[in-house]
Design a protein around this motif. Structure first.
Motif, PDB file in Angstrom:
ATOM      1  N   GLN A  49       0.872  -1.101  -0.007  1.00  0.00           N
ATOM      2  CA  GLN A  49      -0.140  -0.086  -0.156  1.00  0.00           C
ATOM      3  C   GLN A  49       0.815   1.148  -0.048  1.00  0.00           C
ATOM      4  N   THR A  50       1.792   1.269   0.759  1.00  0.00           N
ATOM      5  CA  THR A  50       2.794   2.550   0.682  1.00  0.00           C
ATOM      6  C   THR A  50       3.573   2.523  -0.553  1.00  0.00           C
ATOM      7  N   PHE A  94       5.603  14.270   0.790  1.00  0.00           N
ATOM      8  CA  PHE A  94       4.498  13.374   0.939  1.00  0.00           C
ATOM      9  C   PHE A  94       5.300  11.882   0.796  1.00  0.00           C
ATOM     10  N   ILE A  95       5.986  11.646  -0.366  1.00  0.00           N
ATOM     11  CA  ILE A  95       6.587  10.441  -0.263  1.00  0.00           C
ATOM     12  C   ILE A  95       7.462   9.947   0.719  1.00  0.00           C
ATOM     13  N   VAL A 124       7.337   6.768   3.613  1.00  0.00           N
ATOM     14  CA  VAL A 124       8.128   5.481   3.669  1.00  0.00           C
ATOM     15  C   VAL A 124       8.425   5.685   4.999  1.00  0.00           C
ATOM     16  N   LYS A 125       8.747   6.949   5.568  1.00  0.00           N
ATOM     17  CA  LYS A 125       9.435   6.982   6.973  1.00  0.00           C
ATOM     18  C   LYS A 125       8.397   6.433   7.933  1.00  0.00           C
ATOM     19  N   ARG A 126       7.072   6.590   7.769  1.00  0.00           N
ATOM     20  CA  ARG A 126       6.154   5.802   8.718  1.00  0.00           C
ATOM     21  C   ARG A 126       6.216   4.523   8.557  1.00  0.00           C
ATOM     22  N   VAL A 150       8.298  -0.787  11.010  1.00  0.00           N
ATOM     23  CA  VAL A 150       9.149  -1.954  10.894  1.00  0.00           C
ATOM     24  C   VAL A 150      10.324  -2.187  11.925  1.00  0.00           C
ATOM     25  N   PHE A 151      10.976  -0.872  11.981  1.00  0.00           N
ATOM     26  CA  PHE A 151      12.034  -0.801  12.881  1.00  0.00           C
ATOM     27  C   PHE A 151      11.600  -0.919  14.373  1.00  0.00           C
ATOM     28  N   ASP A 152      10.637  -0.538  14.665  1.00  0.00           N
ATOM     29  CA  ASP A 152       9.919  -0.695  16.014  1.00  0.00           C
ATOM     30  C   ASP A 152       9.433  -2.417  16.273  1.00  0.00           C
TER      31      ASP A 152
END
Length: 89
Positions: free
Chosen positions: A15-16, A68-69, A73-75, A80-82
């Motif tokens: 989705q991202t 926006f991109i 991607v950061k979200r 995933v890193f969390d």
């Protein structure tokens, strides 16, 4: 981590990617259609006429949609890193 969590992460990733690439692909599609209609109406079959407007529009679109991109991607990467840090992976 079970199969449902893995499926949720993969689904969120797809989705991202779709939402991040969508505006740029839409710009390329619209400019391509405009140039194709122009070429069909005027019968000008110049090869560079199809690429130059699309490339310029894509670069302008990247400049406009970069925040926006980046946020999309950061979200996803934060999620995933969390999971990795918490031992969920």
């Amino acid at each position: 981590m079970n199969e449902a969590d893995t499926y949720a992460i993969i689904s969120e990733t797809f989705q991202t990617v779709l939402f991040a690439a969508g505006p740029i692909m839409g710009i390329a599609l619209v400019i391509g259609l405009i140039v194709a209609v122009f070429q069909a109406l005027t019968q000008v079959q110049e090869m560079t006429l199809t690429f130059v407007p699309k490339i310029v529009a894509i670069f302008v679109g990247l400049l406009v949609f970069s925040p926006f991109i980046y946020s999309m991607v950061k979200r996803l990467s934060d999620q995933v890193f969390d999971l990795v840090v918490s031992g969920g992976f």
